[in-house]
Design a protein around this motif. Structure first.
Motif, PDB file in Angstrom:
ATOM      1  N   ALA A  86     -73.498 102.099  35.879  1.00 46.92           N
ATOM      2  CA  ALA A  86     -72.757 103.374  35.868  1.00 46.92           C
ATOM      3  C   ALA A  86     -72.961 104.106  34.546  1.00 46.92           C
ATOM      4  O   ALA A  86     -73.129 105.331  34.525  1.00 46.92           O
ATOM      5  CB  ALA A  86     -71.276 103.129  36.129  1.00 46.92           C
ATOM      6  N   GLU A  87     -72.975 103.362  33.448  1.00 50.28           N
ATOM      7  CA  GLU A  87     -73.203 103.967  32.132  1.00 50.28           C
ATOM      8  C   GLU A  87     -74.585 104.618  32.084  1.00 50.28           C
ATOM      9  O   GLU A  87     -74.743 105.738  31.598  1.00 50.28           O
ATOM     10  CB  GLU A  87     -73.089 102.896  31.048  1.00 50.28           C
ATOM     11  CG  GLU A  87     -73.356 103.397  29.652  1.00 50.28           C
ATOM     12  CD  GLU A  87     -73.229 102.311  28.601  1.00 50.28           C
ATOM     13  OE1 GLU A  87     -73.965 102.389  27.609  1.00 50.28           O
ATOM     14  OE2 GLU A  87     -72.398 101.397  28.764  1.00 50.28           O
ATOM     15  N   ARG A  88     -75.597 103.907  32.585  1.00 50.97           N
ATOM     16  CA  ARG A  88     -76.957 104.445  32.602  1.00 50.97           C
ATOM     17  C   ARG A  88     -77.038 105.708  33.443  1.00 50.97           C
ATOM     18  O   ARG A  88     -77.605 106.716  33.032  1.00 50.97           O
ATOM     19  CB  ARG A  88     -77.923 103.404  33.153  1.00 50.97           C
ATOM     20  CG  ARG A  88     -79.331 103.927  33.270  1.00 50.97           C
ATOM     21  CD  ARG A  88     -80.086 103.627  34.527  1.00 50.97           C
ATOM     22  NE  ARG A  88     -79.723 102.486  35.303  1.00 50.97           N
ATOM     23  CZ  ARG A  88     -79.735 102.521  36.632  1.00 50.97           C
ATOM     24  NH1 ARG A  88     -80.029 103.617  37.294  1.00 50.97           N
ATOM     25  NH2 ARG A  88     -79.431 101.432  37.317  1.00 50.97           N
ATOM     26  N   LYS A  89     -76.445 105.668  34.637  1.00 48.43           N
ATOM     27  CA  LYS A  89     -76.488 106.834  35.527  1.00 48.43           C
ATOM     28  C   LYS A  89     -75.808 108.036  34.883  1.00 48.43           C
ATOM     29  O   LYS A  89     -76.322 109.162  34.960  1.00 48.43           O
ATOM     30  CB  LYS A  89     -75.850 106.500  36.868  1.00 48.43           C
ATOM     31  CG  LYS A  89     -76.707 105.568  37.703  1.00 48.43           C
ATOM     32  CD  LYS A  89     -76.039 105.253  39.020  1.00 48.43           C
ATOM     33  CE  LYS A  89     -76.927 104.363  39.881  1.00 48.43           C
ATOM     34  NZ  LYS A  89     -76.297 104.060  41.179  1.00 48.43           N
ATOM     35  N   ALA A  90     -74.693 107.816  34.234  1.00 46.50           N
ATOM     36  CA  ALA A  90     -73.982 108.906  33.568  1.00 46.50           C
ATOM     37  C   ALA A  90     -74.816 109.449  32.396  1.00 46.50           C
ATOM     38  O   ALA A  90     -74.919 110.660  32.214  1.00 46.50           O
ATOM     39  CB  ALA A  90     -72.618 108.433  33.073  1.00 46.50           C
ATOM     40  N   HIS A  91     -75.406 108.558  31.644  1.00 40.60           N
ATOM     41  CA  HIS A  91     -76.223 108.981  30.499  1.00 40.60           C
ATOM     42  C   HIS A  91     -77.417 109.812  30.966  1.00 40.60           C
ATOM     43  O   HIS A  91     -77.704 110.861  30.388  1.00 40.60           O
ATOM     44  CB  HIS A  91     -76.705 107.764  29.708  1.00 40.60           C
ATOM     45  CG  HIS A  91     -77.632 108.113  28.594  1.00 40.60           C
ATOM     46  ND1 HIS A  91     -77.177 108.528  27.362  1.00 40.60           N
ATOM     47  CD2 HIS A  91     -78.994 108.132  28.527  1.00 40.60           C
ATOM     48  CE1 HIS A  91     -78.217 108.778  26.585  1.00 40.60           C
ATOM     49  NE2 HIS A  91     -79.326 108.550  27.268  1.00 40.60           N
ATOM     50  N   LEU A  92     -78.108 109.334  31.976  1.00 37.06           N
ATOM     51  CA  LEU A  92     -79.312 110.028  32.444  1.00 37.06           C
ATOM     52  C   LEU A  92     -78.976 111.339  33.150  1.00 37.06           C
ATOM     53  O   LEU A  92     -79.816 112.245  33.206  1.00 37.06           O
ATOM     54  CB  LEU A  92     -80.123 109.119  33.362  1.00 37.06           C
ATOM     55  CG  LEU A  92     -80.720 107.882  32.680  1.00 37.06           C
ATOM     56  CD1 LEU A  92     -81.446 107.014  33.692  1.00 37.06           C
ATOM     57  CD2 LEU A  92     -81.645 108.273  31.523  1.00 37.06           C
ATOM     58  N   ALA A  93     -77.764 111.460  33.662  1.00 37.56           N
ATOM     59  CA  ALA A  93     -77.342 112.699  34.334  1.00 37.56           C
ATOM     60  C   ALA A  93     -76.865 113.758  33.345  1.00 37.56           C
ATOM     61  O   ALA A  93     -76.780 114.938  33.702  1.00 37.56           O
ATOM     62  CB  ALA A  93     -76.233 112.402  35.336  1.00 37.56           C
ATOM     63  N   SER A  94     -76.578 113.350  32.114  1.00 32.83           N
ATOM     64  CA  SER A  94     -76.064 114.306  31.127  1.00 32.83           C
ATOM     65  C   SER A  94     -77.203 115.198  30.630  1.00 32.83           C
ATOM     66  O   SER A  94     -78.324 114.737  30.421  1.00 32.83           O
ATOM     67  CB  SER A  94     -75.389 113.595  29.967  1.00 32.83           C
ATOM     68  OG  SER A  94     -76.351 112.992  29.125  1.00 32.83           O
ATOM     69  N   PRO A  95     -76.917 116.487  30.435  1.00 32.91           N
ATOM     70  CA  PRO A  95     -77.952 117.425  29.971  1.00 32.91           C
ATOM     71  C   PRO A  95     -78.554 117.038  28.615  1.00 32.91           C
ATOM     72  O   PRO A  95     -79.719 117.319  28.354  1.00 32.91           O
ATOM     73  CB  PRO A  95     -77.207 118.750  29.848  1.00 32.91           C
ATOM     74  CG  PRO A  95     -75.983 118.604  30.660  1.00 32.91           C
ATOM     75  CD  PRO A  95     -75.655 117.144  30.681  1.00 32.91           C
ATOM     76  N   SER A  96     -77.800 116.343  27.781  1.00 33.96           N
ATOM     77  CA  SER A  96     -78.313 115.982  26.458  1.00 33.96           C
ATOM     78  C   SER A  96     -79.384 114.897  26.507  1.00 33.96           C
ATOM     79  O   SER A  96     -80.087 114.679  25.536  1.00 33.96           O
ATOM     80  CB  SER A  96     -77.164 115.527  25.552  1.00 33.96           C
ATOM     81  OG  SER A  96     -76.579 114.359  26.069  1.00 33.96           O
ATOM     82  N   SER A  97     -79.517 114.195  27.649  1.00 35.46           N
ATOM     83  CA  SER A  97     -80.512 113.121  27.745  1.00 35.46           C
ATOM     84  C   SER A  97     -81.857 113.651  28.226  1.00 35.46           C
ATOM     85  O   SER A  97     -82.828 112.908  28.270  1.00 35.46           O
ATOM     86  CB  SER A  97     -80.026 112.008  28.667  1.00 35.46           C
ATOM     87  OG  SER A  97     -80.033 112.441  30.013  1.00 35.46           O
ATOM     88  N   LEU A  98     -81.920 114.898  28.592  1.00 38.72           N
ATOM     89  CA  LEU A  98     -83.189 115.460  29.106  1.00 38.72           C
ATOM     90  C   LEU A  98     -84.120 115.878  28.016  1.00 38.72           C
ATOM     91  O   LEU A  98     -83.919 116.174  26.967  1.00 38.72           O
ATOM     92  CB  LEU A  98     -82.894 116.636  30.035  1.00 38.72           C
ATOM     93  CG  LEU A  98     -82.024 116.299  31.246  1.00 38.72           C
ATOM     94  CD1 LEU A  98     -81.747 117.553  32.044  1.00 38.72           C
ATOM     95  CD2 LEU A  98     -82.695 115.267  32.131  1.00 38.72           C
TER      96      LEU A  98
END
Length: 98
Positions: A86-98
């Motif tokens: 869940a942490e990974r999915k949230a991180h990768l979905a955040s605009p700052s991770s792009l």
């Protein structure tokens, strides 16, 4: 009574929670040969570097394993890799991770 696993008791990559032969091979590709080299690392950067080195998009669960072992070596308790999905999915979905 079973002794609790701690980062101080780990001297080989194979002793890390969630790490088997495939993960050890991946870590070696990244130049990581000792558990202490994981301290302070960015697991997302490690994943991206692995994909680049192998020219392969690896299973997203590799992120979770990398997160689990970095956090463990940074002092968190040993948790199953899927605890971090869940942490990974949230991180990768955040605009700052792009």
């Amino acid at each position: 009574m079973k002794k609790a696993l701690s980062c101080a008791s780990i001297s080989h990559l194979e002793q890390l929670p969630n790490v088997g032969k495939a993960a050890v091979a991946d870590l070696h590709l990244l130049g990581i040969t000792e558990p202490g080299q994981l301290k302070g690392r960015d697991p997302y950067q490690m994943y991206d570097e692995l994909c680049s080195l192998t020219n392969t998009r690896h299973d997203p669960c590799v992120y979770d394993v990398f997160i689990s072992i970095v956090k463990f070596m940074d002092g968190d308790p040993p948790l199953a890799w899927w605890h971090y999905t869940a942490e990974r999915k949230a991180h990768l979905a955040s605009p700052s991770s792009l």
